[in-house]
Design a protein around this motif. Structure first.
Motif, PDB file in Angstrom:
ATOM      1  N   GLU A 250      38.463  47.630  49.474  1.00 13.45           N
ATOM      2  CA  GLU A 250      37.664  48.042  48.469  1.00 13.45           C
ATOM      3  C   GLU A 250      39.008  47.624  47.490  1.00 13.45           C
ATOM      4  OE1 GLU A 250      35.045  50.236  47.565  1.00 13.45           O
ATOM      5  OE2 GLU A 250      34.572  51.343  49.525  1.00 13.45           O
ATOM      6  N   VAL A 251      40.273  47.876  47.544  1.00 15.30           N
ATOM      7  CA  VAL A 251      41.669  48.043  46.775  1.00 15.30           C
ATOM      8  C   VAL A 251      41.332  46.215  46.222  1.00 15.30           C
ATOM      9  CG1 VAL A 251      43.340  48.617  46.131  1.00 15.30           C
ATOM     10  CG2 VAL A 251      41.983  50.085  47.325  1.00 15.30           C
ATOM     11  N   ALA A 252      41.389  45.853  47.392  1.00 15.35           N
ATOM     12  CA  ALA A 252      41.047  44.679  47.570  1.00 15.35           C
ATOM     13  C   ALA A 252      40.307  43.696  45.955  1.00 15.35           C
ATOM     14  CB  ALA A 252      41.814  43.539  49.039  1.00 15.35           C
ATOM     15  N   ALA A 253      39.024  44.311  46.532  1.00 10.27           N
ATOM     16  CA  ALA A 253      38.067  44.236  45.797  1.00 10.27           C
ATOM     17  C   ALA A 253      38.296  44.217  44.008  1.00 10.27           C
ATOM     18  CB  ALA A 253      36.851  44.499  46.115  1.00 10.27           C
ATOM     19  N   TYR A 254      38.747  45.113  43.470  1.00  9.09           N
ATOM     20  CA  TYR A 254      39.482  45.675  42.563  1.00  9.09           C
ATOM     21  C   TYR A 254      40.285  44.421  42.276  1.00  9.09           C
ATOM     22  CZ  TYR A 254      41.497  48.509  38.673  1.00  9.09           C
ATOM     23  OH  TYR A 254      42.042  48.324  37.628  1.00  9.09           O
ATOM     24  N   LEU A 255      41.122  44.548  42.992  1.00  7.83           N
ATOM     25  CA  LEU A 255      42.546  43.703  42.709  1.00  7.83           C
ATOM     26  C   LEU A 255      42.078  42.066  41.601  1.00  7.83           C
ATOM     27  CD1 LEU A 255      45.386  44.697  44.636  1.00  7.83           C
ATOM     28  CD2 LEU A 255      45.274  45.851  42.212  1.00  7.83           C
ATOM     29  N   LEU A 256      40.592  41.666  42.848  1.00  5.78           N
ATOM     30  CA  LEU A 256      40.317  39.878  42.450  1.00  5.78           C
ATOM     31  C   LEU A 256      38.763  40.555  41.428  1.00  5.78           C
ATOM     32  CD1 LEU A 256      40.398  37.921  45.054  1.00  5.78           C
ATOM     33  CD2 LEU A 256      38.105  38.002  43.399  1.00  5.78           C
ATOM     34  N   SER A 257      38.851  41.840  41.066  1.00  2.68           N
ATOM     35  CA  SER A 257      37.509  41.849  39.908  1.00  2.68           C
ATOM     36  C   SER A 257      38.764  41.278  38.447  1.00  2.68           C
ATOM     37  CB  SER A 257      37.218  43.009  40.567  1.00  2.68           C
ATOM     38  OG  SER A 257      36.658  43.154  39.327  1.00  2.68           O
ATOM     39  N   GLU A 258      39.461  42.146  38.717  1.00  6.96           N
ATOM     40  CA  GLU A 258      40.716  42.197  38.155  1.00  6.96           C
ATOM     41  C   GLU A 258      41.296  40.640  37.417  1.00  6.96           C
ATOM     42  OE1 GLU A 258      41.977  45.263  35.770  1.00  6.96           O
ATOM     43  OE2 GLU A 258      40.029  44.896  35.907  1.00  6.96           O
TER      44      GLU A 258
ATOM     45  N   LEU B  35      39.603  38.046  37.871  1.00  3.73           N
ATOM     46  CA  LEU B  35      39.064  37.724  37.512  1.00  3.73           C
ATOM     47  C   LEU B  35      38.525  37.698  35.736  1.00  3.73           C
ATOM     48  CD1 LEU B  35      36.482  37.829  39.542  1.00  3.73           C
ATOM     49  CD2 LEU B  35      36.776  35.160  39.756  1.00  3.73           C
ATOM     50  N   GLY B  36      38.956  39.231  35.503  1.00  6.33           N
ATOM     51  CA  GLY B  36      38.982  39.211  34.397  1.00  6.33           C
ATOM     52  C   GLY B  36      36.883  39.721  33.938  1.00  6.33           C
ATOM     53  N   TRP B  37      36.242  40.013  34.484  1.00  5.93           N
ATOM     54  CA  TRP B  37      35.037  40.409  34.482  1.00  5.93           C
ATOM     55  C   TRP B  37      34.378  42.110  34.717  1.00  5.93           C
ATOM     56  CZ3 TRP B  37      33.097  35.635  37.708  1.00  5.93           C
ATOM     57  CH2 TRP B  37      33.156  34.946  37.251  1.00  5.93           C
ATOM     58  N   ASN B  38      35.922  42.763  34.949  1.00  2.00           N
ATOM     59  CA  ASN B  38      35.290  44.188  35.039  1.00  2.00           C
ATOM     60  C   ASN B  38      34.150  44.323  36.056  1.00  2.00           C
ATOM     61  OD1 ASN B  38      35.843  47.055  34.496  1.00  2.00           O
ATOM     62  ND2 ASN B  38      34.445  46.624  32.840  1.00  2.00           N
TER      63      ASN B  38
ATOM     64  N   LEU C 166      27.355  26.322  38.230  1.00  2.00           N
ATOM     65  CA  LEU C 166      28.569  27.181  37.642  1.00  2.00           C
ATOM     66  C   LEU C 166      29.452  27.475  35.903  1.00  2.00           C
ATOM     67  CD1 LEU C 166      31.184  27.914  40.461  1.00  2.00           C
ATOM     68  CD2 LEU C 166      28.845  29.376  40.020  1.00  2.00           C
ATOM     69  N   SER C 167      29.026  28.007  34.863  1.00  2.00           N
ATOM     70  CA  SER C 167      28.999  28.127  33.618  1.00  2.00           C
ATOM     71  C   SER C 167      30.431  27.950  33.539  1.00  2.00           C
ATOM     72  CB  SER C 167      28.625  29.396  32.901  1.00  2.00           C
ATOM     73  OG  SER C 167      29.598  30.402  33.208  1.00  2.00           O
ATOM     74  N   ALA C 168      30.978  27.307  32.170  1.00  2.00           N
ATOM     75  CA  ALA C 168      32.860  27.221  32.304  1.00  2.00           C
ATOM     76  C   ALA C 168      33.274  28.025  32.316  1.00  2.00           C
ATOM     77  CB  ALA C 168      32.790  26.694  30.436  1.00  2.00           C
ATOM     78  N   GLU C 169      32.293  29.627  32.039  1.00  2.00           N
ATOM     79  CA  GLU C 169      32.965  30.563  31.626  1.00  2.00           C
ATOM     80  C   GLU C 169      33.633  31.575  32.567  1.00  2.00           C
ATOM     81  OE1 GLU C 169      32.048  35.589  31.057  1.00  2.00           O
ATOM     82  OE2 GLU C 169      30.808  33.649  31.351  1.00  2.00           O
ATOM     83  N   GLU C 170      32.051  30.960  34.481  1.00  2.00           N
ATOM     84  CA  GLU C 170      32.569  30.805  35.917  1.00  2.00           C
ATOM     85  C   GLU C 170      33.698  30.574  36.296  1.00  2.00           C
ATOM     86  OE1 GLU C 170      27.579  32.530  35.517  1.00  2.00           O
ATOM     87  OE2 GLU C 170      28.919  30.538  36.740  1.00  2.00           O
ATOM     88  N   LEU C 171      33.620  28.661  36.219  1.00  2.00           N
ATOM     89  CA  LEU C 171      34.938  28.149  36.511  1.00  2.00           C
ATOM     90  C   LEU C 171      35.656  28.498  36.131  1.00  2.00           C
ATOM     91  CD1 LEU C 171      32.978  24.645  36.423  1.00  2.00           C
ATOM     92  CD2 LEU C 171      33.781  25.803  38.440  1.00  2.00           C
ATOM     93  N   GLU C 172      36.128  29.110  35.649  1.00  2.00           N
ATOM     94  CA  GLU C 172      37.410  29.239  34.825  1.00  2.00           C
ATOM     95  C   GLU C 172      37.582  30.646  35.406  1.00  2.00           C
ATOM     96  OE1 GLU C 172      36.923  30.100  30.500  1.00  2.00           O
ATOM     97  OE2 GLU C 172      36.973  28.155  29.671  1.00  2.00           O
TER      98      GLU C 172
ATOM     99  N   ARG D 272      41.098  31.084  37.395  1.00  2.00           N
ATOM    100  CA  ARG D 272      42.465  32.571  37.514  1.00  2.00           C
ATOM    101  C   ARG D 272      42.412  32.855  38.810  1.00  2.00           C
ATOM    102  NH1 ARG D 272      38.890  32.904  32.463  1.00  2.00           N
ATOM    103  NH2 ARG D 272      38.018  34.976  33.648  1.00  2.00           N
ATOM    104  N   VAL D 273      41.563  33.618  39.675  1.00  6.27           N
ATOM    105  CA  VAL D 273      42.012  34.242  41.098  1.00  6.27           C
ATOM    106  C   VAL D 273      42.757  32.704  41.473  1.00  6.27           C
ATOM    107  CG1 VAL D 273      41.575  33.789  43.413  1.00  6.27           C
ATOM    108  CG2 VAL D 273      39.230  34.931  40.980  1.00  6.27           C
TER     109      VAL D 273
END
Length: 255
Positions: free
Chosen positions: A57-65, A67-70, A192-198, A202-203
């Motif tokens: 669960e914590v790893a998922a949060y770190l990966l979400s961060e 990605l920059g998508w909250n 995938l959109s350009a934003e999604e690829l970006e 980042r990951v």
């Protein structure tokens, strides 16, 4: 008065969420409402190692961060009344919104929604599983592919009043084998959109730096390597993947 330290200040339990499959409590740290899942309350699973769901669960949060998508609310490890566990900021959802729904098969909206599957309910009526066709939910679907989410149920998506969508319950993630089970299949095969690829980029970059170091404290080397491989495949394909393997493509129950 300064806000309490969310890691060290007292965590007080205020209730239990009885619909959860593992021990899950509602609590407070000062005036901050949180969800607390002690490791001691995790039920053994046949395909995931024991006592590791909180770390995922914590790893998922770190990966979400990264990605920059909250997508995942702030999540961290700390001690609590029943020992070490995962703690996550509570989110107050909008009861009038739902990102995923079951509707009559002949009542699927023409616009703004994607149909995932069709079947019969317990009374033999034809129903359809649908989800929103929104950028916020697309980003969550990308996140699920990357983390290899084996349990994206409809109720694991929190609809906020401002249109934001949070994802929760990420204990069944990051397996080194393909485990993707999700209700978010509506964009199957779409580019995938350009934003999604970006976000994927980042990951990828983060895995060579701080993100990779942080995940190494929570996951095995094999799981981190599998994560990097998933990112590489997704970036190369540039589109939402199709279900594969012998496992069901959707979780059960769906909600």
């Amino acid at each position: 008065m300064p806000a309490p330290d969310l890691v060290t200040a007292e965590l007080t339990l205020t209730g239990r969420i009885t619909t959860a499959s593992n021990a899950t409590f509602l609590g407070s740290i000062g005036d901050t409402t949180v969800v607390y899942k002690p490791i001691k309350g995790e039920k053994p699973l046949w395909d995931f190692p024991d006592g590791q769901l909180a770390y995922r669960e914590v790893a998922a949060y770190l990966l979400s961060e990264a990605l920059g998508w909250n997508i995942v609310p702030r999540t961290w490890l700390r001690d609590g009344p029943f020992g070490e566990g995962m703690v996550q900021l509570w989110q107050e959802t909008d009861p009038d919104q739902s990102a995923v729904d079951l509707v009559a098969a002949d009542d699927v909206p023409e616009n703004g929604w994607k149909q995932v599957l069709e079947g019969q309910d317990e009374k033999g009526r034809m129903v359809a599983l649908i989800h929103e066709d929104t950028p916020a939910l697309r980003r969550m679907a990308v996140f699920d592919v990357i983390v290899n989410n084996a349990d994206r149920k409809g109720d694991h998506i929190l609809a906020m009043s401002d249109g934001h969508r949070y994802g929760v319950d990420h204990g069944l993630t990051f397996h080194s084998e393909h485990k993707l089970r999700t209700v978010l299949w509506g964009w199957l095969g779409d580019p995938l959109s350009a934003e999604e690829l970006e976000g994927v980029d980042r990951v990828n970059s983060g895995l060579d730096g701080d993100l990779g170091q942080d995940l190494a404290e929570l996951l095995t080397d094999e799981e981190v390597a599998a994560l990097a491989a998933r990112c590489a495949r997704l970036r190369s394909a540039g589109r939402f993947p199709a279900p594969r393997g012998e496992m069901p493509a959707v979780p059960w129950p769906l909600f």
